[in-house]
Design a protein around this motif. Sequence first.
Motif, PDB file in Angstrom:
ATOM      1  N   GLN A   1       0.826  -1.204   0.000  1.00  0.00           N
ATOM      2  CA  GLN A   1       0.000   0.000   0.000  1.00  0.00           C
ATOM      3  C   GLN A   1       0.865   1.262   0.000  1.00  0.00           C
ATOM      4  N   LEU A   2       1.986   1.217   0.702  1.00  0.00           N
ATOM      5  CA  LEU A   2       2.908   2.355   0.703  1.00  0.00           C
ATOM      6  C   LEU A   2       3.435   2.627  -0.693  1.00  0.00           C
ATOM      7  N   TRP A   3       3.879   1.561  -1.377  1.00  0.00           N
ATOM      8  CA  TRP A   3       4.423   1.747  -2.712  1.00  0.00           C
ATOM      9  C   TRP A   3       3.336   2.016  -3.747  1.00  0.00           C
ATOM     10  N   LEU A   4       2.132   1.541  -3.483  1.00  0.00           N
ATOM     11  CA  LEU A   4       1.023   1.865  -4.375  1.00  0.00           C
ATOM     12  C   LEU A   4       0.755   3.364  -4.362  1.00  0.00           C
ATOM     13  N   TRP A   5       0.887   3.976  -3.187  1.00  0.00           N
ATOM     14  CA  TRP A   5       0.748   5.430  -3.101  1.00  0.00           C
ATOM     15  C   TRP A   5       1.922   6.133  -3.777  1.00  0.00           C
ATOM     16  N   MET A   6       3.124   5.620  -3.592  1.00  0.00           N
ATOM     17  CA  MET A   6       4.294   6.257  -4.192  1.00  0.00           C
ATOM     18  C   MET A   6       4.303   6.100  -5.709  1.00  0.00           C
ATOM     19  N   PHE A   7       3.691   4.996  -6.222  1.00  0.00           N
ATOM     20  CA  PHE A   7       3.652   4.759  -7.665  1.00  0.00           C
ATOM     21  C   PHE A   7       2.458   5.432  -8.343  1.00  0.00           C
ATOM     22  N   ASN A   8       1.613   6.110  -7.578  1.00  0.00           N
ATOM     23  CA  ASN A   8       0.419   6.731  -8.148  1.00  0.00           C
ATOM     24  C   ASN A   8       0.786   7.679  -9.288  1.00  0.00           C
ATOM     25  N   VAL A   9       0.041   7.576 -10.374  1.00  0.00           N
ATOM     26  CA  VAL A   9       0.373   8.356 -11.582  1.00  0.00           C
ATOM     27  C   VAL A   9       0.203   9.850 -11.345  1.00  0.00           C
ATOM     28  N   GLU A  10      -0.837  10.228 -10.628  1.00  0.00           N
ATOM     29  CA  GLU A  10      -1.154  11.648 -10.476  1.00  0.00           C
ATOM     30  C   GLU A  10      -0.490  12.288  -9.263  1.00  0.00           C
ATOM     31  N   SER A  11      -0.493  11.594  -8.123  1.00  0.00           N
ATOM     32  CA  SER A  11      -0.010  12.229  -6.899  1.00  0.00           C
ATOM     33  C   SER A  11       1.135  11.476  -6.233  1.00  0.00           C
ATOM     34  N   GLY A  12       1.671  10.456  -6.880  1.00  0.00           N
ATOM     35  CA  GLY A  12       2.762   9.698  -6.287  1.00  0.00           C
ATOM     36  C   GLY A  12       4.051  10.501  -6.201  1.00  0.00           C
ATOM     37  N   ILE A  13       4.823  10.240  -5.149  1.00  0.00           N
ATOM     38  CA  ILE A  13       6.045  11.013  -4.935  1.00  0.00           C
ATOM     39  C   ILE A  13       7.073  10.749  -6.030  1.00  0.00           C
ATOM     40  N   LEU A  14       7.077   9.559  -6.592  1.00  0.00           N
ATOM     41  CA  LEU A  14       8.034   9.277  -7.666  1.00  0.00           C
ATOM     42  C   LEU A  14       7.733  10.110  -8.910  1.00  0.00           C
TER      43      LEU A  14
ATOM     44  N   GLY B   1      11.229  17.616 -15.591  1.00  0.00           N
ATOM     45  CA  GLY B   1      10.708  17.884 -16.910  1.00  0.00           C
ATOM     46  C   GLY B   1      10.260  16.677 -17.700  1.00  0.00           C
ATOM     47  N   PHE B   2      10.176  15.521 -17.084  1.00  0.00           N
ATOM     48  CA  PHE B   2       9.733  14.313 -17.778  1.00  0.00           C
ATOM     49  C   PHE B   2       8.244  14.098 -17.556  1.00  0.00           C
ATOM     50  N   ALA B   3       7.643  13.308 -18.428  1.00  0.00           N
ATOM     51  CA  ALA B   3       6.222  12.991 -18.305  1.00  0.00           C
ATOM     52  C   ALA B   3       6.008  11.969 -17.186  1.00  0.00           C
ATOM     53  N   PRO B   4       4.872  12.012 -16.505  1.00  0.00           N
ATOM     54  CA  PRO B   4       4.589  11.026 -15.450  1.00  0.00           C
ATOM     55  C   PRO B   4       4.618   9.600 -16.000  1.00  0.00           C
ATOM     56  N   VAL B   5       5.015   8.679 -15.170  1.00  0.00           N
ATOM     57  CA  VAL B   5       5.131   7.276 -15.562  1.00  0.00           C
ATOM     58  C   VAL B   5       4.066   6.468 -14.835  1.00  0.00           C
ATOM     59  N   ASP B   6       3.386   5.609 -15.589  1.00  0.00           N
ATOM     60  CA  ASP B   6       2.418   4.696 -14.985  1.00  0.00           C
ATOM     61  C   ASP B   6       3.188   3.454 -14.520  1.00  0.00           C
ATOM     62  N   TRP B   7       3.725   3.517 -13.305  1.00  0.00           N
ATOM     63  CA  TRP B   7       4.649   2.495 -12.830  1.00  0.00           C
ATOM     64  C   TRP B   7       4.011   1.114 -12.756  1.00  0.00           C
ATOM     65  N   ILE B   8       2.744   1.054 -12.390  1.00  0.00           N
ATOM     66  CA  ILE B   8       2.076  -0.236 -12.238  1.00  0.00           C
ATOM     67  C   ILE B   8       1.313  -0.637 -13.495  1.00  0.00           C
ATOM     68  N   GLY B   9       0.746   0.314 -14.200  1.00  0.00           N
ATOM     69  CA  GLY B   9      -0.065  -0.017 -15.365  1.00  0.00           C
ATOM     70  C   GLY B   9       0.716  -0.256 -16.636  1.00  0.00           C
TER      71      GLY B   9
END
Length: 317
Positions: A146-159, A167-175
């Motif tokens: 759950q912690l990493w699910l929050w960090m991997f979030n596309v819109e609000s994740g810390i990563l 300057g890079f585009a957001p990454v969908d880490w899980i999808g």
Amino acid sequence: MATHDQTDHVTESAEEVVGWETRLRYFLNSDFVRSSPYWGIPFVLMGIAVYGGIGYNLAISFTDYSGLGTPDYSSLDFEMYTQALSSDAFLAAAQNNLVLLVVFTTVCLILGLFLAVLLDHGIRFSEKFQTVYLLPMSLSFVVTAQLWLWMFNVESGILNLIVTTFGFAPVDWIGNPSVALAAVIFALVWQFSGYTMVVYLAGLQSIPDDQFEAARVDGASTIRTYLRIIVPQLKEASVSAAVVLMVFALKAFTFLYALVGRYRPPNGTDILATLMVRRAFKFGEWAYSAAIATMLLVMALGVIGPYLYYQHKQGSL
């Protein structure tokens, strides 16, 4: 003469009876029998729940059981095994298991060794760092997921906040299937590297300081001392830690189940354990899932078996 022979025969028979009675009395008074009320019940329960379950699962894998009614044992075959081995989903999950097994185990061992060497070398605040490194291992896999699910979030994740800052585009880490497995491995390494660090640190602290002093007198550098003298002596620690990591890599169901989702379609992170549960509970293919479970058991035994043999050869078993 015959009477004398009969007397000897009776005497021998009496001695045999006395000998059996003595051995029986010795056996009944042995620690094994006297302690049986303590270990007997758990042993029987474990035999029924564990080994009985394994046997029942094996029997189901030879049928076409779908989860309803009673399995039909009249025609047993290897159809589910051949179906699994010819399935693209099974082969993809097995490939992910292999990647997870090799990459996750290797990175954890290397990172854990590096951290252990730093702490053993006496860096500042080493005790506090040791606690920080080991803390992730104390968390449950569901909490970590759950912690990493929050960090991997596309819109609000810390990563992604860090990524967009440069300057890079957001990454969908899980999808995104091309990066999802790497993201999972990264999260698992974060949780397990503290474990390997502790294992290596215990091994390092068991090595006498005289070896470091001798190497320093001979003019060997610190890096050369660790690579040539210290690390080869950590073979036992490496083997034991690697076995634990590889067994977890084969059955990392809880973490992936909590991270990827309950019945989410495969996104490049499917392993045999998640495929097994999804095919059983979502599609009702219990015999197919039982075949996958049996193959997972064989793979786990393939990891543990050589380790147990190695321990036996070393005299540890």
